[in-house]
Design a protein around this motif. Structure first.
Motif, PDB file in Angstrom:
ATOM      1  N   THR A 113       0.907  -1.101  -0.137  1.00 58.97           N
ATOM      2  CA  THR A 113      -0.074  -0.047  -0.038  1.00 58.97           C
ATOM      3  C   THR A 113       0.886   1.308   0.088  1.00 58.97           C
ATOM      4  N   VAL A 114       0.218   2.212  -0.395  1.00 57.57           N
ATOM      5  CA  VAL A 114       1.147   3.790  -0.504  1.00 57.57           C
ATOM      6  C   VAL A 114       0.869   4.245   0.963  1.00 57.57           C
ATOM      7  N   ASN A 115       2.038   4.752   1.412  1.00 57.02           N
ATOM      8  CA  ASN A 115       1.950   5.363   2.572  1.00 57.02           C
ATOM      9  C   ASN A 115       1.529   6.737   2.699  1.00 57.02           C
ATOM     10  N   PHE A 116       0.079   6.946   3.058  1.00 58.06           N
ATOM     11  CA  PHE A 116      -0.512   8.299   3.014  1.00 58.06           C
ATOM     12  C   PHE A 116      -0.447   8.939   4.433  1.00 58.06           C
ATOM     13  N   PRO A 117       0.577  10.052   4.590  1.00 61.17           N
ATOM     14  CA  PRO A 117       0.500  10.582   6.006  1.00 61.17           C
ATOM     15  C   PRO A 117      -0.854  11.003   6.388  1.00 61.17           C
TER      16      PRO A 117
ATOM     17  N   PHE B 140      -8.495  20.669   3.434  1.00 62.15           N
ATOM     18  CA  PHE B 140      -7.898  19.898   2.209  1.00 62.15           C
ATOM     19  C   PHE B 140      -7.564  18.483   2.457  1.00 62.15           C
ATOM     20  N   LEU B 141      -7.024  18.375   3.550  1.00 62.92           N
ATOM     21  CA  LEU B 141      -6.691  17.166   4.068  1.00 62.92           C
ATOM     22  C   LEU B 141      -7.824  16.029   4.225  1.00 62.92           C
ATOM     23  N   PHE B 142      -8.952  16.573   4.564  1.00 62.56           N
ATOM     24  CA  PHE B 142     -10.161  15.666   4.825  1.00 62.56           C
ATOM     25  C   PHE B 142     -10.738  15.370   3.476  1.00 62.56           C
ATOM     26  N   LYS B 143     -10.309  16.460   2.481  1.00 63.74           N
ATOM     27  CA  LYS B 143     -10.846  15.997   1.057  1.00 63.74           C
ATOM     28  C   LYS B 143     -10.207  14.824   0.409  1.00 63.74           C
ATOM     29  N   CYS B 144      -9.124  14.829   0.725  1.00 61.85           N
ATOM     30  CA  CYS B 144      -8.313  13.524   0.432  1.00 61.85           C
ATOM     31  C   CYS B 144      -8.943  12.289   1.072  1.00 61.85           C
ATOM     32  N   PHE B 145      -9.142  12.357   2.354  1.00 60.45           N
ATOM     33  CA  PHE B 145      -9.967  11.253   2.786  1.00 60.45           C
ATOM     34  C   PHE B 145     -11.251  11.038   2.260  1.00 60.45           C
ATOM     35  N   ASP B 146     -12.052  11.809   2.102  1.00 60.81           N
ATOM     36  CA  ASP B 146     -13.378  11.856   1.319  1.00 60.81           C
ATOM     37  C   ASP B 146     -12.932  11.080  -0.119  1.00 60.81           C
ATOM     38  N   LYS B 147     -12.147  11.473  -0.740  1.00 59.72           N
ATOM     39  CA  LYS B 147     -11.662  10.896  -2.022  1.00 59.72           C
ATOM     40  C   LYS B 147     -11.451   9.501  -1.962  1.00 59.72           C
ATOM     41  N   MET B 148     -10.511   9.109  -0.790  1.00 56.11           N
ATOM     42  CA  MET B 148     -10.188   7.853  -0.650  1.00 56.11           C
ATOM     43  C   MET B 148     -11.485   6.758  -0.559  1.00 56.11           C
ATOM     44  N   ILE B 149     -12.438   7.319   0.405  1.00 59.53           N
ATOM     45  CA  ILE B 149     -13.562   6.567   0.804  1.00 59.53           C
ATOM     46  C   ILE B 149     -14.367   6.239  -0.790  1.00 59.53           C
ATOM     47  N   GLU B 150     -14.612   7.427  -1.295  1.00 59.21           N
ATOM     48  CA  GLU B 150     -15.275   7.568  -2.735  1.00 59.21           C
ATOM     49  C   GLU B 150     -14.663   6.329  -3.757  1.00 59.21           C
ATOM     50  N   ASN B 151     -13.392   6.229  -3.619  1.00 61.54           N
ATOM     51  CA  ASN B 151     -12.751   5.233  -4.428  1.00 61.54           C
ATOM     52  C   ASN B 151     -12.420   4.090  -3.815  1.00 61.54           C
TER      53      ASN B 151
ATOM     54  N   LYS C  73      -4.665  14.004  -7.343  1.00 59.41           N
ATOM     55  CA  LYS C  73      -3.291  14.454  -7.154  1.00 59.41           C
ATOM     56  C   LYS C  73      -3.547  15.789  -6.917  1.00 59.41           C
ATOM     57  N   LYS C  74      -4.006  16.673  -7.619  1.00 62.85           N
ATOM     58  CA  LYS C  74      -4.267  17.976  -7.454  1.00 62.85           C
ATOM     59  C   LYS C  74      -4.647  18.424  -6.029  1.00 62.85           C
ATOM     60  N   THR C  75      -5.521  17.803  -5.398  1.00 65.84           N
ATOM     61  CA  THR C  75      -5.974  17.999  -4.019  1.00 65.84           C
ATOM     62  C   THR C  75      -4.513  17.888  -2.984  1.00 65.84           C
ATOM     63  N   ILE C  76      -3.786  17.013  -3.578  1.00 65.41           N
ATOM     64  CA  ILE C  76      -2.668  16.692  -2.658  1.00 65.41           C
ATOM     65  C   ILE C  76      -1.676  17.685  -2.907  1.00 65.41           C
ATOM     66  N   GLU C  77      -1.483  18.220  -4.094  1.00 67.39           N
ATOM     67  CA  GLU C  77      -0.562  19.544  -4.330  1.00 67.39           C
ATOM     68  C   GLU C  77      -1.192  20.443  -3.505  1.00 67.39           C
ATOM     69  N   PHE C  78      -2.179  20.775  -3.365  1.00 69.37           N
ATOM     70  CA  PHE C  78      -2.972  22.008  -2.724  1.00 69.37           C
ATOM     71  C   PHE C  78      -2.398  21.733  -0.995  1.00 69.37           C
ATOM     72  N   VAL C  79      -2.538  20.349  -0.702  1.00 64.79           N
ATOM     73  CA  VAL C  79      -2.332  20.219   0.866  1.00 64.79           C
ATOM     74  C   VAL C  79      -0.647  20.555   0.851  1.00 64.79           C
ATOM     75  N   VAL C  80       0.066  20.163   0.020  1.00 64.98           N
ATOM     76  CA  VAL C  80       1.542  20.416  -0.040  1.00 64.98           C
ATOM     77  C   VAL C  80       1.825  21.980  -0.049  1.00 64.98           C
ATOM     78  N   LYS C  81       1.144  22.569  -0.765  1.00 57.66           N
ATOM     79  CA  LYS C  81       1.339  24.267  -0.877  1.00 57.66           C
ATOM     80  C   LYS C  81       1.028  24.835   0.296  1.00 57.66           C
ATOM     81  N   LEU C  82      -0.420  24.342   1.004  1.00 54.65           N
ATOM     82  CA  LEU C  82      -0.846  25.026   2.328  1.00 54.65           C
ATOM     83  C   LEU C  82       0.187  24.664   3.590  1.00 54.65           C
TER      84      LEU C  82
END
Length: 235
Positions: A112-116, A171-182, A197-206
């Protein structure tokens, strides 16, 4: 004090009633007694004001000493949170750098990919400030420059970092929502999705922005406040 005023007032009354003294003598005695009363009242008010001012400044000293400790804790919390942001961003960047081939390889090997997963946001120490402010004692601080810096820190900078932390977590919770949806898709498909990926990019920028807010705004003012408080306490 009340007894002294009463005593001298009685002397004035007796002087007025004294038939043995001339009018001029009575006036002199009355003026002397009035001057004594005025002096006593003025002295009493002055001593009371001095005592009250001294008490207020003692309260300020205790408040500033406690505030100094709070600010030191804030700096430690900020440094710890900054490191946590840097660690999370490093993990997200590794995810963004994964190629479709690498993602496919991870899926096939059943890894699995290690998602922080780290919701950021340090707890700032505001109890002493809020208590002193709510009791209406902020005005006791006579150094106007120091007072304004304290107000700026707690009314502008502390709420600001809470707000940027909240934005990051949203934005981090949006990533979680995306994981659940998929959840029915493979990680290769999910992590290759442009929107994800774009959501993760925004998380990094924030995350980078929040580190900047910590380093350039909140932390420098906290350090500056500690120095100003030391000057005030060492007067």
């Amino acid at each position: 004090m009340q007894e002294e005023i009463t005593k001298h007032s009685e002397k004035i009354y007796k002087t007025v009633k004294n038939s043995e003294h001339t009018l001029g003598e009575k006036l002199k005695e009355i003026i002397v007694e009035i001057c004594i009363i005025v002096f006593a009242v003025t002295l009493s008010i002055g001593l009371h004001s001095w005592s009250e001012h001294r008490h207020q400044q003692e309260e300020v000293s205790v408040f500033l000493a406690n505030l100094k400790n709070d600010l030191k804790n804030d700096i430690k919390n900020i440094d710890n949170e900054k490191k946590a942001y840097q660690k999370s961003n490093l993990g997200y960047k590794k995810i963004l750098a994964l190629t479709p081939l690498q993602l496919d390889s991870i899926s096939k090997s059943k890894n699995t990919v290690n998602f922080p997963i780290h919701a950021h946001g340090q707890t700032m120490s505001i109890g002493n400030y809020e208590g002193f402010k709510s009791s209406g004692k902020i005005g006791y601080i006579e150094d106007e420059k120091l007072k304004q810096k304290i107000l700026t820190y707690y009314q502008i900078f502390v709420p600001a970092i809470n707000e940027v932390d909240k934005m990051y977590n949203d934005f981090l919770f949006k990533c979680f929502d995306k994981m659940i949806e998929n959840a029915d898709k493979s990680e290769a498909e999910m992590y290759s999705d442009p929107k994800f990926k774009k959501t993760i990019e925004f998380v990094v920028k924030l995350g980078k922005n929040n580190i900047r807010v910590y380093d350039q705004n909140t932390k420098p003012l906290a350090i500056e406040l500690i120095k100003e408080i030391d000057k005030e306490l060492n007067k």
